[in-house]
Design a protein around this motif. Structure first.
Motif, PDB file in Angstrom:
ATOM      1  N   ASP A   1      -8.603  -2.152   0.343  1.00 50.31           N
ATOM      2  CA  ASP A   1      -7.704  -3.149  -0.223  1.00 50.31           C
ATOM      3  C   ASP A   1      -7.979  -4.535   0.357  1.00 50.31           C
ATOM      4  OD1 ASP A   1      -6.555  -1.197  -1.729  1.00 50.31           O
ATOM      5  OD2 ASP A   1      -4.739  -0.994  -0.508  1.00 50.31           O
TER       6      ASP A   1
ATOM      7  N   LEU B   1      -8.157   3.243   3.009  1.00 50.18           N
ATOM      8  CA  LEU B   1      -7.525   2.520   1.904  1.00 50.18           C
ATOM      9  C   LEU B   1      -7.155   1.093   2.301  1.00 50.18           C
ATOM     10  CD1 LEU B   1      -5.250   5.239   0.261  1.00 50.18           C
ATOM     11  CD2 LEU B   1      -7.429   4.338  -0.560  1.00 50.18           C
TER      12      LEU B   1
ATOM     13  N   THR C   1      -5.586   6.596   5.410  1.00 53.04           N
ATOM     14  CA  THR C   1      -4.850   5.337   5.380  1.00 53.04           C
ATOM     15  C   THR C   1      -5.723   4.183   5.843  1.00 53.04           C
ATOM     16  OG1 THR C   1      -2.770   6.509   5.797  1.00 53.04           O
ATOM     17  CG2 THR C   1      -2.808   4.142   6.266  1.00 53.04           C
TER      18      THR C   1
ATOM     19  N   ASN D   1      -1.083   8.452  -4.651  1.00 55.00           N
ATOM     20  CA  ASN D   1      -2.094   9.192  -5.422  1.00 55.00           C
ATOM     21  C   ASN D   1      -3.498   8.945  -4.879  1.00 55.00           C
ATOM     22  OD1 ASN D   1      -0.118  10.224  -7.092  1.00 55.00           O
ATOM     23  ND2 ASN D   1      -0.335   8.580  -8.618  1.00 55.00           N
ATOM     24  N   ARG D   2      -3.780   7.714  -4.486  1.00 51.70           N
ATOM     25  CA  ARG D   2      -5.088   7.403  -3.917  1.00 51.70           C
ATOM     26  C   ARG D   2      -5.283   8.130  -2.594  1.00 51.70           C
ATOM     27  NH1 ARG D   2      -4.826   1.372  -3.012  1.00 51.70           N
ATOM     28  NH2 ARG D   2      -7.028   1.549  -2.470  1.00 51.70           N
ATOM     29  N   LEU D   3      -4.218   8.217  -1.824  1.00 56.68           N
ATOM     30  CA  LEU D   3      -4.284   8.908  -0.546  1.00 56.68           C
ATOM     31  C   LEU D   3      -4.603  10.386  -0.745  1.00 56.68           C
ATOM     32  CD1 LEU D   3      -3.696   8.062   2.483  1.00 56.68           C
ATOM     33  CD2 LEU D   3      -1.480   9.169   2.168  1.00 56.68           C
ATOM     34  N   GLU D   4      -3.936  11.001  -1.690  1.00 56.22           N
ATOM     35  CA  GLU D   4      -4.157  12.424  -1.953  1.00 56.22           C
ATOM     36  C   GLU D   4      -5.565  12.675  -2.478  1.00 56.22           C
ATOM     37  OE1 GLU D   4      -2.332  15.135  -1.325  1.00 56.22           O
ATOM     38  OE2 GLU D   4      -1.002  13.774  -0.232  1.00 56.22           O
ATOM     39  N   ALA D   5      -6.050  11.773  -3.333  1.00 57.40           N
ATOM     40  CA  ALA D   5      -7.404  11.942  -3.875  1.00 57.40           C
ATOM     41  C   ALA D   5      -8.449  11.873  -2.758  1.00 57.40           C
ATOM     42  CB  ALA D   5      -7.675  10.867  -4.927  1.00 57.40           C
ATOM     43  N   LEU D   6      -8.247  10.968  -1.806  1.00 59.03           N
ATOM     44  CA  LEU D   6      -9.180  10.868  -0.692  1.00 59.03           C
ATOM     45  C   LEU D   6      -9.151  12.117   0.184  1.00 59.03           C
ATOM     46  CD1 LEU D   6      -9.061   7.256   0.846  1.00 59.03           C
ATOM     47  CD2 LEU D   6     -11.058   8.473   0.000  1.00 59.03           C
TER      48      LEU D   6
ATOM     49  N   GLY E   1       0.217   3.709  -3.146  1.00 57.56           N
ATOM     50  CA  GLY E   1      -1.034   4.365  -2.826  1.00 57.56           C
ATOM     51  C   GLY E   1      -0.986   5.856  -2.589  1.00 57.56           C
TER      52      GLY E   1
ATOM     53  N   PHE F   1       0.826  -1.200   0.000  1.00 53.40           N
ATOM     54  CA  PHE F   1       0.000   0.000   0.000  1.00 53.40           C
ATOM     55  C   PHE F   1       0.865   1.257   0.000  1.00 53.40           C
ATOM     56  CE2 PHE F   1      -1.589   3.327   2.883  1.00 53.40           C
ATOM     57  CZ  PHE F   1      -2.568   3.852   2.066  1.00 53.40           C
TER      58      PHE F   1
END
Length: 446
Positions: free
Chosen positions: A433, A429, A426, A261-266, A259, A255
């Motif tokens: 996952d 995500l 975190t 980019n996914r963290l920033e998007a959230l 992850g 992760f």
């Protein structure tokens, strides 16, 4: 699950006084009647559920030495090879004829209370694991069996409180010091002639064995599956065990490497809530605004056969808080779908100050007819005198909303949940996952 079950343990809605006697009882030398049951002190926690009362009574006949273990006796050295049928146990709820029992399990929507059912499943799984580990030798000290985890439970259909209900289970896999018990909850109707259609829920409990004196891992009796179905269940459980071992290693690392980019998007929408609340999306809500909490002191009536707080009681209380959290969040009655993998990280003792904290972790809105509400409940053992607080359990429940509730509330929409901090993002995500990876890995054997 193999079909040739032993006679089911009948559950009744009233519990007789353990000291009462009957006219047919044998007489002692002083002329008084000998009680037909063991003293209440032998049955810790027996009053908090009708099914646990029935199971305690069964245990008291077979495993009385567990209640006062001979710690100075030698450990078991001769290990038996047992079959799943030797541990198979079933419980029958006579809901159709026992009005008192039915009322004890009824929820406001005329279905079985899921929290009480989770409690009963843990009690049954514990009984089955003890039966498998028993060596029938009272000269050796018994094992201490601890619930280590519970695999995902999915409710396949609503459980009606007006129809008889069966719980059945057996040991399906053993390692050196671990045991997996699979349980099935079945309820038949006139329309369900196929046995598979009667299965309402399947649950897998993992226990670990400890030496009663040293508290170190201890070996358990071997398991020899006989039928093709039992052999298949053993192989599937072996795959799950290997997956659990691998998950302890690299999942967090994967992760962190992929992850960002996914963290920033959230976090993007959460920052707008914090910095420009007037411009925030009205269809979203901050995770911290969905929180609920309750606390309790753990009482002696909630202990298990080893004197620790009954794991089923913890699941029961966590479910009730999760249900309330989903109810307050959605604005209408939620409908339980599943409880995800649960790890029991540390034991909870009588007298502990236990705090349950819940939140809506995230929602899944792809299907407007069945929006999914994912609830996290964390149980903390708090010791004010030591200024300490430790996590004992983390529970994850999934709910949707009842179809009849949506009809009465036109324009209904479940809101999106957004994190305000990196720590919250975190956690979200990691849960996403875990939900997406676990089924695929088990099915493919990866």
């Amino acid at each position: 699950m193999a079909s040739n079950l032993s006679a089911p343990i009948s559950v009744v809605g009233t519990v007789a006084n353990p000291f009462e006697t009957e006219e047919s009882d044998a007489q002692n030398p002083e002329g008084g009647a000998i009680p037909s049951r063991k003293p209440l002190s032998l049955w810790p926690g027996m009053y908090h559920s009708p099914v646990t009362a029935a199971l305690w009574e069964t245990r008291s006949r077979i495993f009385e030495n567990l209640l006062d273990p001979p710690l100075n006796a030698p450990p078991q050295t001769q290990f038996l090879t047992k079959t799943p049928s030797q541990s198979r146990t079933s419980v029958l709820y006579n809901f159709s004829t026992d009005n008192i029992l039915r009322e004890q399990y009824r929820d406001p929507w005329n279905e079985v209370r899921i929290g009480k059912l989770l409690e009963d499943l843990d009690a049954l799984a514990g009984t089955i694991s003890v039966k498998h580990c028993s060596d029938d030798d009272t000269t050796t000290r018994p094992l201490l069996l601890v619930t280590a985890s519970v695999d995902k439970m999915v409710l396949r259909k609503p459980i009606c409180v007006n129809l008889d209900l069966h719980l059945s289970g057996a040991v399906i896999w053993v390692g050196r010091s671990s045991i997996e018990v699979q349980l099935e909850v079945t309820q038949s109707t006139k329309e369900t002639s196929d046995t598979s259609d009667s299965v309402a829920l399947t649950a897998n409990f993992i226990f670990v064995a400890r030496d009663y004196k040293t508290r170190k891992a201890a070996p358990v009796n071997r398991l020899s599956p006989e039928t093709e179905q039992e052999k298949l269940l053993f192989q599937e459980a072996e795959a799950r065990n290997n997956l659990r071992k691998r998950k302890r290693g690299g999942e967090r690392r994967d992760f962190e490497n992929g992850g960002v980019n996914r963290l920033e998007a959230l976090l993007a929408e959460g920052r707008i809530f914090c910095d420009m609340p007037a411009l925030a999306d009205r269809e979203s809500i901050l995770l911290r605004d969905t929180r609920l909490e309750n606390s309790l002191i753990c009482q002696p009536q909630q202990r298990n056969i080893h004197g620790r707080i009954f794991g089923g009681f913890l699941m029961h209380r966590a479910f009730e808080l999760a249900f309330s959290t989903a109810y307050a969040f959605a604005g209408m009655v939620p409908c339980f779908l599943e409880v995800d993998h649960v790890d029991f990280l540390r034991p909870v003792d009588v007298g502990d100050f236990l705090r349950f904290k819940s939140c809506v972790l995230f929602t899944q809105l792809e299907n407007p007819d069945q929006p999914l509400i994912n609830i996290e409940v964390v149980a903390h053992v708090t010791r004010p005198e030591l200024r300490s607080s430790e996590v004992s359990n983390t529970f994850y429940f999934t709910f949707t909303v009842r179809p009849e509730a949506k009809v009465t509330k036109k324009g209904f929409r479940v809101r999106n949940v957004v994190p305000a901090t990196e720590e919250e993002a975190t956690r979200i995500l990691e849960r996403m996952d875990a939900e997406s990876l676990l089924p695929d890995k088990i099915e493919t054997g990866k």
